[in-house]
Design a protein around this motif. Structure first.
Motif, PDB file in Angstrom:
ATOM      1  N   HIS A  84       0.828  -1.209   0.000  1.00 15.50           N
ATOM      2  CA  HIS A  84       0.000   0.000   0.000  1.00 15.50           C
ATOM      3  C   HIS A  84       0.854   1.247   0.000  1.00 15.50           C
ATOM      4  CE1 HIS A  84      -3.986  -1.657   0.105  1.00 15.50           C
ATOM      5  NE2 HIS A  84      -3.591  -2.559   1.005  1.00 15.50           N
ATOM      6  N   ARG A 132      -8.586  -2.370  -8.288  1.00 17.73           N
ATOM      7  CA  ARG A 132      -9.823  -1.589  -8.182  1.00 17.73           C
ATOM      8  C   ARG A 132      -9.627  -0.383  -7.281  1.00 17.73           C
ATOM      9  NH1 ARG A 132     -14.109  -6.067  -6.687  1.00 17.73           N
ATOM     10  NH2 ARG A 132     -15.834  -4.791  -7.440  1.00 17.73           N
ATOM     11  N   ARG A 133      -8.789  -0.549  -6.293  1.00 16.73           N
ATOM     12  CA  ARG A 133      -8.641   0.539  -5.347  1.00 16.73           C
ATOM     13  C   ARG A 133      -7.814   1.680  -5.928  1.00 16.73           C
ATOM     14  NH1 ARG A 133      -6.256   0.165   0.694  1.00 16.73           N
ATOM     15  NH2 ARG A 133      -5.800   2.375   0.911  1.00 16.73           N
ATOM     16  N   GLU A 140      -5.680  -8.748   0.142  1.00 14.37           N
ATOM     17  CA  GLU A 140      -6.036  -8.767   1.561  1.00 14.37           C
ATOM     18  C   GLU A 140      -6.382 -10.180   2.000  1.00 14.37           C
ATOM     19  OE1 GLU A 140      -5.491  -6.238   3.371  1.00 14.37           O
ATOM     20  OE2 GLU A 140      -5.056  -4.974   1.648  1.00 14.37           O
ATOM     21  N   ALA A 162     -13.410   8.036  -7.620  1.00 11.74           N
ATOM     22  CA  ALA A 162     -14.441   7.375  -6.828  1.00 11.74           C
ATOM     23  C   ALA A 162     -13.782   6.752  -5.604  1.00 11.74           C
ATOM     24  CB  ALA A 162     -15.118   6.291  -7.660  1.00 11.74           C
ATOM     25  N   PRO A 212     -12.311   4.351  -3.116  1.00  9.07           N
ATOM     26  CA  PRO A 212     -11.779   3.014  -3.383  1.00  9.07           C
ATOM     27  C   PRO A 212     -12.723   1.969  -2.814  1.00  9.07           C
ATOM     28  CG  PRO A 212     -10.148   4.414  -2.290  1.00  9.07           C
ATOM     29  CD  PRO A 212     -11.438   5.149  -2.287  1.00  9.07           C
ATOM     30  N   PRO A 213     -13.035   0.968  -3.589  1.00 11.24           N
ATOM     31  CA  PRO A 213     -14.001  -0.022  -3.138  1.00 11.24           C
ATOM     32  C   PRO A 213     -13.458  -0.933  -2.036  1.00 11.24           C
ATOM     33  CG  PRO A 213     -13.173  -0.574  -5.317  1.00 11.24           C
ATOM     34  CD  PRO A 213     -12.603   0.735  -4.956  1.00 11.24           C
ATOM     35  N   VAL A 214     -12.186  -1.128  -2.031  1.00 17.87           N
ATOM     36  CA  VAL A 214     -11.641  -2.021  -1.010  1.00 17.87           C
ATOM     37  C   VAL A 214     -10.764  -1.214  -0.063  1.00 17.87           C
ATOM     38  CG1 VAL A 214     -10.414  -4.173  -0.597  1.00 17.87           C
ATOM     39  CG2 VAL A 214     -11.538  -3.785  -2.798  1.00 17.87           C
ATOM     40  N   ARG A 215     -11.020  -1.325   1.208  1.00 18.46           N
ATOM     41  CA  ARG A 215     -10.182  -0.623   2.190  1.00 18.46           C
ATOM     42  C   ARG A 215      -9.343  -1.654   2.917  1.00 18.46           C
ATOM     43  NH1 ARG A 215      -7.942   3.924   2.815  1.00 18.46           N
ATOM     44  NH2 ARG A 215      -9.176   5.572   1.902  1.00 18.46           N
ATOM     45  N   GLY A 216      -8.076  -1.465   2.891  1.00 12.35           N
ATOM     46  CA  GLY A 216      -7.236  -2.426   3.614  1.00 12.35           C
ATOM     47  C   GLY A 216      -6.875  -1.869   4.965  1.00 12.35           C
ATOM     48  N   LYS A 217      -6.424  -2.740   5.817  1.00 16.11           N
ATOM     49  CA  LYS A 217      -5.918  -2.237   7.090  1.00 16.11           C
ATOM     50  C   LYS A 217      -4.563  -1.591   6.837  1.00 16.11           C
ATOM     51  CE  LYS A 217      -3.832  -6.621   8.545  1.00 16.11           C
ATOM     52  NZ  LYS A 217      -3.939  -7.555   7.542  1.00 16.11           N
ATOM     53  N   GLN A 218      -4.315  -0.506   7.536  1.00 18.86           N
ATOM     54  CA  GLN A 218      -3.089   0.221   7.275  1.00 18.86           C
ATOM     55  C   GLN A 218      -2.290   0.416   8.549  1.00 18.86           C
ATOM     56  OE1 GLN A 218      -4.197   3.840   5.377  1.00 18.86           O
ATOM     57  NE2 GLN A 218      -5.382   2.754   3.839  1.00 18.86           N
TER      58      GLN A 218
END
Ligand SMILES: Nc1ncnc2c1ncn2[C@@H]1O[C@H](COP(=O)(O)OP(=O)(O)OP(=O)(O)O)[C@@H](O)[C@H]1O
Ligand SMILES: [Mg+2]
Lengths: 258, 267, 285
Positions: free
Chosen positions: B191, B219-220, B262, C4, C6-12
Motif C-alpha cells: 500500500h 480496483r482501489r 487482503e 471514486a 476506493p471499493p476495497v479498504r485495507g488495514k493500514q
C-alpha cells in the motif's frame, strides 16, 4: 532378473591407452635419458652445494634490479587494468549489443592470450630495445588478455535488471553500462587487478632473462658466469617478494569480495 | 519538479500485435487510448500479456504489428536515438526493483538523469548540482531521502521499490509504467508503494500504467481497469463496472482468495 | 481529478499514510577517509612507479608506427616455407609440456593424498603443504634455470623443470579438492573396516575425480605456454627457434612461428576446455 553388467570399462582403458601412447611418444620426442641425467647430476653436486649458500653480500647490487622489477609490475598492472576494463565491456554479450563486435574482441584477445609473456618480450626487445620498456609492453599485452577474460566473465554473470532499468530511462548503452553494471563488478575488478599484480611480480622477475629489465637481467648475468652463490640469493629474493606480496594480496582480496 | 511538459503524452495503440521469436503471440489486435494524466491498472492471469503490453510502450518489447503513438513520438522507432528520447520521457518500475544493489541509493536515482547529463559526467560519476538536487527531491517525494548514501542492496524491499520510483521521478517523465511493482512486497508495504504511485499521478499529473496481479489493489488504485486475456483486451472500464461476470471473463473462472491481496494476507 | 472512493479498504499501519510521513532531513554526504586514503595511496604508488622507473616514455611515441612496421615484416607475408620446421619445433614444445605434466601428476598425486587432512599425519602434512607453497611461489622459469644450471639444457630437463613447477599447484589443488569432497563416502568405507588406501580409492577418489582431472588438463594448458618460454632460455622447441630467428632478424620466419604458436595453443585450449567441461558437467556442450 539381474541386469547385465554395463560395459563401460573399455572407455577408461581406451583413455588410459591413449594417454600412455602420447606419453611414450612425448618421451621419445624429448629424448628421455635418465642415465645422462644422473651422471650430469652427480657431476653437478658441487653446484648444488654452492646454490645452498646464498651470497648475502651481493644483496646491495640487486636492489636496483629488484626495484625495477616492482616498478614494471606496478606499471603494467595499472596500464593493463585500465585498458582491459573498457575492452571487457565490449567483450560481454550483456553490455555490448553488437554481437559481431563481441566476437571480434573476444577472438583477438584469445589470440593475444595464447602467446606467453616472455615470447612477447623476446620479440619486443628487438623492436624497442632491451630494458624495462619492452618488458612493460609485454606484460601489458599479457595482462589485457587476462583482465578481459576474467572481467568479461564476471560481467556475463551480472544481474541484468539494473541494466534494463537504465536502458529504459533512455540512456545509451555506454552510459547504462557505466551506471548499472560497473558498480556491480567493481569489487571483482579490484580483486582481479590484485591477482594480476601477483602474476606480474612473478613474470617481471624473469622477463629480464630475454632482456626485458628487472631481476631477470641479473639472473642471466650470474648464470652465464656460473656465480651460483649469487643466483641463489636472487632466487631467494624472488621467493620472499612473491610470498609477501601474495600474502598481502590474498588478505586484501578476501576483504574486497566479502 | 515539473513533469508534464509542453506536449501532452497521450498513449495510443493502433492494431498492435507482438509475436515473440518462436511464434508465441504476446499481444493481438490491441486498440487502446490512454489520455495523459490517467491512472490505469492492467489485470490478467499470468501469461495474459500484461508485461508485454506495458513494455511495448517504452520499446523494451518491439511490436511486430500496428503502431503506438506516445505524445508525438511513434513506435516502432526508426532510430536508436528516437527510441532513447521516447524512453527518457517514460519511467519504469519493475517487480524486482532492478537497482544496482552495490551502488548507493543516490547513484541509482541519478540513473534517471543518464539521458540528459553530458557523457563525461555520466562516465566519471561527477553529477552536476542540479542533477543531484533533482535526485534528492525525488527521494524526498517517496520519503526515503535519509537513505541517500546507503547501499541500495541494504534496504528493505519496500524501500528499494521506492528508490526505483524515485529513479523514474528523476527522469521527470510524462508517463510511469509499473510492471507488478508490489508483487515482491508484503501487504502494508504494497500500500505504501501504491500510494506513492497514486500521489505522483495526482500531484504531478504523470500518467501511470500499472500491471497488477491482485484485483483489490487494481480496483482501489486504478481509476480505469484494463483486463487482458490471451493477449487481447477483454475489459476496459472503471473499477465499479468490473463485476463478478467481468472477472470471470478475465480470469476464466470466478474470483478466489488467491486473486485478492487482503485475502491472501490473512491466509 | 477526484476519484471514486476506493471499493476495497485495507488495514493500514501507521506509517503507510503518506501525509503522516515525518519530514526527513537530507543526510550529509558521508566522508569516507579510509577509502580516500586507499585511493590516494594506490594512485601515489602508480604515479611513483611511472615517474621513477628507468624508462624513457617518449620512446612510446614512435612505438605504434614501429610495431606496425615489424608486424608488416612478420606477416606480410610470413615465410611459409619454414612452416614444417616451425611445426616440428612446436610439437617438441608440446611433448615437453605433456611429459612434464604427466611427471608432475605422478609426483603430486600421492603427495597431495598425504597432504590431505585426515589422511596423512600432521608431521607429513604441514611440510608438504609448505613445499607446495614454495614451489608455487617460484616462477617455473626460475626452477628451470636452477635445474638447467645444474644438469644442462635439454628438452628432457625442460620437461623435468615443468614437472617440478607443476607439483606445487597440482599438489595444492589436489588436497583442497579432497578436503572439499563430501565426507560421507569416506566415512562409509572406514565404517566398513576399509584401510586408508581403500578409503582413498573408493571413498574419496570417485567424488574428486572430475575436479582433479579437470585440474590436470588445465595445468597442461599452462605448461604448453611454459614450455615455449623454457625454449627461450635454451631448452629447445618453439621458444628456441623463435629466439634464434629474432636474434638473426628473420622476421618473416618469426611471423610463421607466431602463427603456429597461436594456432597450436588455441587448438589445445579448445580441446582441453571442451574435455574439462565434459568431465565436470558430464555433457558435451
Ligand atoms: N521473451 C519472450 N520470449 C518468448 N515468449 C515470451 C517472452 N516474454 C513473454 N513471452 C510469452 O508471452 C506471453 C505473455 O507474457 P507476459 O510476460 O506479457 O505475461 P504476463 O501477463 O506479464 O504474465 P505474469 O503475470 O506471469 O508476469 C506468455 O505466453 C509468455 O510465455
Ligand atoms: Mg509479467
Amino acid at each position: 532378473m539381474r541386469p547385465v553388467r554395463p560395459r563401460t570399462a573399455w572407455k577408461g582403458l581406451l583413455v588410459l591407452a591413449v594417454v600412455a601412447v602420447i606419453t611414450v611418444w612425448a618421451g621419445f620426442g624429448v629424448q628421455v635419458d635418465v642415465g645422462a641425467l644422473i651422471k650430469n647430476f652427480s657431476n653437478a653436486a658441487d653446484k648444488v652445494v654452492l646454490l645452498a649458500q646464498p651470497d648475502y653480500g651481493f644483496f646491495p647490487e640487486t636492489l636496483s634490479a629488484l626495484a625495477q622489477t616492482l616498478q614494471m609490475a606496478v606499471i603494467a598492472t595499472a596500464a593493463g587494468a585500465a585498458i582491459g576494463l573498457p575492452l571487457s565491456f565490449l567483450a560481454s554479450r550483456v553490455t555490448d549489443p553488437s554481437r559481431p563486435l563481441v566476437a571480434v574482441v573476444r577472438s583477438v584477445l584469445n589470440v593475444v592470450r595464447s602467446v606467453p609473456d616472455l615470447l612477447y618480450a623476446a620479440i619486443l626487445v628487438t623492436i624497442v630495445g632491451t630494458g624495462a620498456l619492452s618488458g612493460v609492453i609485454a606484460l601489458v599485452l599479457f595482462n589485457v588478455g587476462i583482465v578481459v577474460k576474467l572481467i568479461s566473465e564476471a560481467i556475463d554473470a551480472v544481474d541484468r535488471g539494473p541494466l534494463e532499468a537504465a536502458l529504459a530511462t533512455g540512456a545509451t548503452w555506454v552510459r547504462a553500462d557505466r551506471a548499472a553494471v560497473l558498480p556491480q563488478i567493481l569489487p571483482v575488478y579490484a580483486s582481479q587487478t590484485l591477482y594480476v599484480l601477483e602474476l606480474n611480480v612473478r613474470a617481471s622477475t624473469v622477463i629480464g632473462l630475454v632482456g626485458g629489465g628487472g631481476l631477470g637481467i641479473l639472473i642471466d648475468q650470474v648464470r652465464t658466469f656460473y656465480r651460483y652463490h649469487q643466483l641463489s640469493l636472487i632466487i631467494l629474493e624472488i621467493l620472499v617478494v612473491v610470498v609477501l606480496l601474495e600474502a598481502a594480496s590474498s588478505w586484501l582480496r578476501k576483504r574486497l569480495v566479502s | 519538479m515539473t513533469s508534464t511538459g509542453d506536449r501532452a503524452a497521450d498513449i495510443t495503440f493502433r492494431g498492435v500485435g507482438v509475436s515473440y521469436p518462436g511464434g508465441v503471440r504476446g499481444l493481438q489486435d490491441i486498440d487502446l487510448r490512454i489520455p495523459a494524466g490517467e491512472m490505469v491498472a492492467v489485470v490478467g492471469l499470468s501469461g495474459a500479456g500484461k508485461s508485454t503490453l506495458v513494455r511495448t510502450i517504452n520499446g523494451l518489447v518491439p511490436i511486430t504489428e500496428g503502431e503506438i503513438v506516445v505524445g508525438d513520438r511513434h513506435l516502432p522507432a526508426s532510430r536508436g536515438r528516437e527510441l532513447r528520447e521516447l524512453r527518457s520521457e517514460i519511467g519504469m518500475v519493475f517487480q524486482s526493483f532492478n537497482l544496482a544493489r552495490r551502488a548507493r541509493v543516490i547513484d541509482n536515482v541519478l540513473m534517471g538523469r543518464l539521458h540528459t547529463a553530458p557523457t563525461w559526467r555520466t562516465l566519471l560519476g561527477a553529477w552536476s548540482r542540479d542533477d543531484v538536487e533533482l535526485a534528492m527531491q525525488a527521494l524526498e517525494r517517496v520519503g526515503i531521502v535519509d537513505k541517500a548514501y546507503v547501499k541500495a542492496g541494504n534496504l528493505s524491499g519496500g524501500q528499494q521499490q521506492r528508490v526505483a520510483i524515485a529513479r523514474t521521478l528523476a527522469q521527470q517523465p510524462k508517463i510511469v509504467l509499473a510492471d507488478e511493482p508490489v508483487a515482491s512486497l508484503d501487504p502494508p508495504t504494497s500500500h505504501t508503494v501504491m500510494r506513492d504511485l497514486e500521489r505522483i499521478n495526482a500531484e504531478l499529473g504523470i500518467t501511470v500504467v500499472i500491471n497488477l496481479h491482485f484485483l483489490d489493489l487494481a480496483r482501489r488504485y486504478g481509476r480505469r481497469l484494463i483486463g487482458l486475456r490471451g493477449g487481447r483486451i477483454v475489459f476496459d472500464g472503471t473499477g465499479e463496472e468490473a463485476d463478478e461476470q467481468v472477472f470471470a471473463d478475465i480470469y476464466g473462472r470466478s474470483l478466489t482468495g488467491e486473486d485478492v491481496l487482503e485475502a491472501r494476507a490473512q491466509l | 481529478m477526484s476519484a471514486a472512493a476506493p471499493p476495497v479498504r485495507g488495514k493500514q499501519g501507521p506509517d503507510t499514510d503518506i501525509r503522516a510521513r515525518p519530514v526527513l532531513v537530507r543526510p550529509a554526504r558521508p566522508r569516507r577517509p579510509g577509502a580516500r586514503l586507499v585511493f590516494l595511496a594506490v594512485t601515489a604508488v602508480v604515479v611513483l612507479a611511472f615517474w621513477s622507473v628507468d624508462i624513457d616514455w617518449s620512446q612510446l611515441a614512435g612505438f605504434p608506427a614501429n610495431l606496425l612496421r615489424y608486424l608488416g615484416l612478420m606477416f606480410l607475408p610470413p615465410d611459409l616455407s619454414t612452416l614444417p620446421s616451425a611445426f616440428e619445433a612446436t610439437v617438441l614444445s608440446v611433448q615437453m609440456a605433456w611429459l612434464g605434466t604427466v611427471l608432475g601428476i605422478v609426483i603430486s598425486l600421492p603427495l597431495s593424498f598425504l597432504a590431505t587432512a585426515g589422511v596423512g599425519p600432521a608431521w607429513v602434512r604441514w611440510p608438504l603443504r609448505g613445499l607446495f607453497s614454495l614451489l608455487r611461489a617460484v616462477p617455473e622459469v626460475v626452477i628451470a634455470v636452477l635445474i638447467l644450471s645444474v644438469t644442462g639444457l635439454t628438452a628432457f630437463t625442460g620437461a623435468l623443470a615443468i614437472a617440478v613447477g607443476s607439483v606445487g599447484t597440482l599438489g595444492k589443488w589436489g588436497y583442497e579438492a579432497m578436503e572439499g569432497a563430501e565426507r560421507g563416502p569416506s566415512e562409509a568405507v572406514r565404517a566398513a573396516g576399509g584401510s586408508t588406501a581403500q578409503m582413498l580409492r573408493w571413498g574419496m577418489w570417485p567424488s574428486v575425480q572430475p575436479e582433479v582431472l579437470a585440474f590436470w588438463l588445465y595445468r597442461f594448458e599452462i605448461n604448453v605456454r611454459a614450455s615455449a618460454i623454457l625454449g627461450l632460455i635454451g631448452a629447445g622447441g618453439i621458444g628456441k627457434v623463435l629466439a634464434d630467428n629474432v636474434q638473426f632478424r628473420i622476421w618473416d620466419a618469426v611471423g610463421t612461428l607466431l602463427i603456429v604458436v597461436v594456432v597450436v595453443t588455441v587448438v589445445i585450449d579448445l580441446v582441453s576446455g571442451a574435455l574439462r567441461r565434459k568431465i565436470i558437467t558430464g555433457a558435451w556442450r
